[in-house]
Write an enzyme that holds these catalytic residues in place. Structure first.
Site, PDB file in Angstrom:
ATOM      1  N   ARG A 182       0.823  -1.229   0.000  1.00 21.68           N
ATOM      2  CA  ARG A 182       0.000   0.000   0.000  1.00 21.68           C
ATOM      3  C   ARG A 182       0.853   1.273   0.000  1.00 21.68           C
ATOM      4  NH1 ARG A 182      -2.121  -3.640  -1.254  1.00 21.68           N
ATOM      5  NH2 ARG A 182      -3.877  -4.724  -0.336  1.00 21.68           N
ATOM      6  N   SER A 232     -10.984  -1.886   3.250  1.00 21.99           N
ATOM      7  CA  SER A 232     -10.281  -2.039   4.527  1.00 21.99           C
ATOM      8  C   SER A 232      -9.875  -0.658   5.023  1.00 21.99           C
ATOM      9  CB  SER A 232      -9.019  -2.887   4.349  1.00 21.99           C
ATOM     10  OG  SER A 232      -9.394  -4.159   3.914  1.00 21.99           O
ATOM     11  N   GLU A 302      -5.500   2.966   6.258  1.00 24.78           N
ATOM     12  CA  GLU A 302      -5.185   2.786   4.832  1.00 24.78           C
ATOM     13  C   GLU A 302      -5.904   3.884   4.045  1.00 24.78           C
ATOM     14  OE1 GLU A 302      -5.413  -1.206   3.211  1.00 24.78           O
ATOM     15  OE2 GLU A 302      -6.284  -0.423   1.362  1.00 24.78           O
TER      16      GLU A 302
END
Ligand SMILES: Cc1cc2nc3c(=O)[nH]c(=O)nc-3n(C[C@H](O)[C@H](O)[C@H](O)COP(=O)(O)OP(=O)(O)OC[C@H]3O[C@@H](n4cnc5c(N)ncnc54)[C@H](O)[C@@H]3O)c2cc1C
Length: 311
Positions: A182, A232, A302
């Site tokens: 990420r 998420s 995130e």
């Protein structure tokens, strides 16, 4: 700022290409977020460069939006320019290399991952099935090094075209993009992905299409897709699963205002009932504190935050 608006309108010729006070809740999968001062749709690279240069000259902030699927925009909204990539940025080209049976594909940053994955599948190129169910754009996926079910952008990208913070066009190869979990270089060095090149091996069309169907079914079974969310909410901490830590902290179903921790998948904060961005933000903070208190693990978001969250 009237002069700035007039200059913007000279650059953007597309009808409704410059909107003022556009509600960001219409452009994020959380379905929250206040107005963007200027919401600008660019169709070609030259327009994008000119807008960036104008912003720089006038000291106006800019932010590039993909599909808003990893974004929490504050209720107060955003000052400055939100850039959306459409037109030539929403197309792809797939070329088969007959010698070695691979495909070189180039996709515009504004193209949806699902559309790109289907275009590849229909031509029989494998290796992008993992992305078919991620509701983001190619540009957002490169920026985030999006991934799922054992695949990630890093595995198949070869290079990307970037418009830098100065409005210059440059090409970064896969290594220079510094892709990891990420993460990409664009998180430290502001820039806009305009297109990306990928390489894929040839596969069986039937297998690829059924693989996509299988992965999408898995998503529907495991994820609360019936509610607005940004996927998420937290990154996977090394050695743990965010969802499991949240569940073990007893937070399944925890609600603040209209925002809730999904009971179906605790890693998702959902907009359960007309949540505000503040509800979601407060719940994220609460979850972070509680999980740290119970497990000693500090969760990192995130989801990207945009706007002012000081309350
Ligand atoms: C139901 C659901 C499931 C999800 N599942 C997954 C999953 O399995 N795996 C996964 O990785 N993610 C998943 N996500 C999160 C999200 O879809 C990805 O992070 C996606 O890559 C974000 O793309 P976007 O175009 O929506 O970016 P946005 O949310 O619009 O933006 C995210 C960030 O990328 C930047 N950005 C966007 N476009 C560009 C560009 N052209 N150039 C430079 N920066 C850009 C933005 O400025 C922002 O910082 C899921 C989200 C939802 C809602």
């Amino acid at each position: 700022m009237e002069a700035f608006y007039e200059e913007l309108c000279k650059i953007i010729t597309k009808e409704n290409g410059v909107l003022r006070e556009e509600p960001m809740k219409n452009h994020t999968t959380f379905r929250v977020g206040g107005p963007a001062e200027y919401f600008v749709t660019v169709s070609v690279t030259e327009e994008l460069q000119e807008v960036i240069r104008l912003c720089n000259r006038c000291g106006v902030d800019w932010f590039v939006l993909g599909n808003g699927s990893n974004l929490l925009v504050s209720d107060a909204g955003v000052r400055g320019v939100i850039l959306r990539l459409a037109g030539e940025f929403a197309q792809c080209e797939i070329k088969e290399n007959v010698e070695d049976g691979t495909a070189e594909a180039v996709a515009g940053a504004g193209m949806m991952l699902s559309a790109f994955a289907m275009a590849l599948a229909k031509k029989g190129f494998s290796g992008f099935e993992f992305a078919a169910g991620i509701p983001g754009s190619v540009g957002g996926a490169v920026m985030m090094n999006a991934g799922a079910y054992g695949g990630e952008i890093k595995d198949c990208i070869t290079k990307a075209e970037i418009v830098t913070a100065d409005g210059e066009v440059t090409i970064l190869n896969a290594e220079e993009l510094e892709l990891s979990y990420r993460h990409s270089i664009l998180m430290e060095k502001k820039g806009i992905v305009t297109k990306a090149w990928f390489s894929f091996p040839i596969g069986s069309k039937l297998y690829i299409l059924s693989n996509i169907e299988m992965l999408n079914r898995k998503r529907r079974e495991k994820q609360p897709l019936e509610y607005p969310s940004a996927g998420s909410t937290f990154k996977r901490p090394e050695g743990y699963f965010a969802g499991k830590l949240i569940m073990e902290a007893g937070l399944a179903g925890k609600q603040i205002g209209g925002a809730a921790v999904s009971e179906k998948h605790c890693g998702f904060v959902i907009n359960k009932d007309h949540a505000t961005a503040t509800d979601i933000y407060k719940l994220m903070q609460y979850v972070t504190e509680q999980v740290e208190a119970v497990s000693g693990v500090r969760l990192e978001p995130e989801v990207k935050l945009l706007g002012d969250f000081s309350v």
